[in-house]
Design an enzyme around this catalytic site. Structure first.
Site, short mmCIF file in Angstrom:
data_model
loop_
_atom_site.label_atom_id
_atom_site.label_comp_id
_atom_site.label_asym_id
_atom_site.label_seq_id
_atom_site.Cartn_x
_atom_site.Cartn_y
_atom_site.Cartn_z
N TYR A 83 81.06 79.91 18.46
CA TYR A 83 79.76 80.85 17.86
C TYR A 83 78.37 80.29 18.66
O TYR A 83 77.23 80.89 18.07
CB TYR A 83 79.78 81.04 16.26
N GLU A 139 88.75 71.07 5.89
CA GLU A 139 89.06 69.18 6.84
C GLU A 139 89.62 68.82 5.29
O GLU A 139 90.09 67.59 5.44
CB GLU A 139 87.85 68.96 7.50
FE FE Z 1 91.91 70.45 10.15
#
Ligand code: FE
Length: 344
Positions: A127, A225
């Site tokens: 994007y 993450e």
């Molecule tokens: Fe990851």
């Protein structure tokens, strides 16, 4: 596998992260690894999509000749070049390598969520690249053309090759260590070290009020993450508890060596991408920053620190500090749900 008709309820004490044997992986209960369920719920509460973040200012700044220097453009592109393939590597590892060997149903639930989040991250880079009118083929091919990205990806992929083998099975000391090595390389190194100089650069842009839409995308990605990293660390530490025989002194030395190799690759990447430094971050700063986070990763799995250095980018700790993570989730989730801006 045929259903064991009439078999009694699974004994929770038989549940294992790997090598769970007969403890049926189709039954979520009885649940033993509750950290996985907590992670699954946190992931759902943090759901986001790249298209919800405005890229308008970034588009204007990227097209303008007077906002970004040549060094900044190159840094921005190269960091994206790393990111674009990193999450595809992560997704493949989750789905094709880790998932089938995990015998804890609640851990599998989280891995399904994690796999989807890796797809959202790749979508976010797509994007950004598309919004800014960048050359897609160039950015997405950088891992084969830019040496420092290639070296990082190659370390992860070559070490993980063994468990992609369709005949690979856990259940021997050698293979259980191989599987644990995969988790360490993938979570601790890929998700816990190789993303971090790129995160730092993106927050550097943000602190200069440049490319703030892209930086906001990266903040959402980093929140996911850090959850992936936490989950990976929980998997590693739980396997150590369930099968202490795998955690030999020789294996521990091997893990420390791998982390040290990764640290060199990561600061080499940082200094090649920003040869003259960027936003007050220079080669020495990056090196020390990577060493600082590597020590923290080692400590989380019970291994000794190797570098003992201060965090040279204290402003990063607000954004990245895992100690603050809980607090971060408590405050941010609500804001996201009410459509508020993600601010740190
Ligand atoms: Fe990851």
């Amino acid at each position: 596998m045929p259903i064991a008709k009439g078999a009694p309820v699974v004994d929770v004490n038989q549940r294992r992260i790997i090598n769970g044997g007969d403890a049926d992986v189709m039954q979520l209960y009885p649940m033993r690894h509750t950290f996985a369920w907590d992670a699954y719920e946190a992931g759902n509460a943090n759901h986001w999509l790249p298209t919800e973040i405005s890229m308008q200012l970034d588009i204007e700044q990227w097209k303008s000749d007077s906002v970004l220097s040549d060094d900044e453009r190159k840094a921005f592109e190269t960091v994206l070049g790393f990111f674009t393939t990193a999450d595809s590597i992560a997704a493949n590892n989750v789905v094709l390598a880790i998932y089938k060997h995990i015998t804890s149903p609640e851990c599998r639930m989280y891995l399904l969520r994690q796999g989807y989040e890796e797809a959202i991250h790749t979508h976010a880079y797509q994007y950004i690249v598309e919004s800014l009118g960048m050359d897609e083929s160039k950015i997405f091919n950088m891992y084969r053309e830019v040496e420092a990205i290639y070296e990082k990806d190659n370390m992860v992929l070559s070490l993980n090759e063994g468990i992609f083998d369709p005949h690979f099975k856990t259940g021997t000391l050698e293979n259980d260590q191989k599987f644990l090595e995969n988790l360490i390389v993938f979570s601790l190194i890929m998700e816990g070290i190789f993303f971090y100089s790129s995160f730092a650069v993106m927050f550097g842009f943000q602190r200069q009020h440049k490319m703030t839409g892209s930086a906001e995308q990266i903040q959402y990605i980093m929140r996911d993450e850090s959850q992936h990293l936490n989950f990976g660390i929980n998997l590693i530490n739980t396997i150590k508890e369930e099968q202490p025989e795998v955690w030999t002194p020789g294996f521990q030395e091997h893990v420390i060596d791998l982390v040290k190799r990764a640290v060199v690759l990561e600061y080499t990447f940082a200094t090649e991408v920003f040869p003259r430094g960027i936003f007050g971050m220079n080669a020495d700063g990056f090196k020390q920053y990577i060493e600082h986070i590597a020590d923290r990763r080692l400590e989380r799995i019970g291994l000794p620190k190797q570098y003992n250095v201060e965090n040279p980018f204290p402003w990063m700790s607000e954004a990245v500090d895992l100690n603050k993570e809980k607090n971060f989730f408590e405050t941010r989730v609500t804001e996201y749900k009410t459509g508020g801006q993600l601010s740190w």
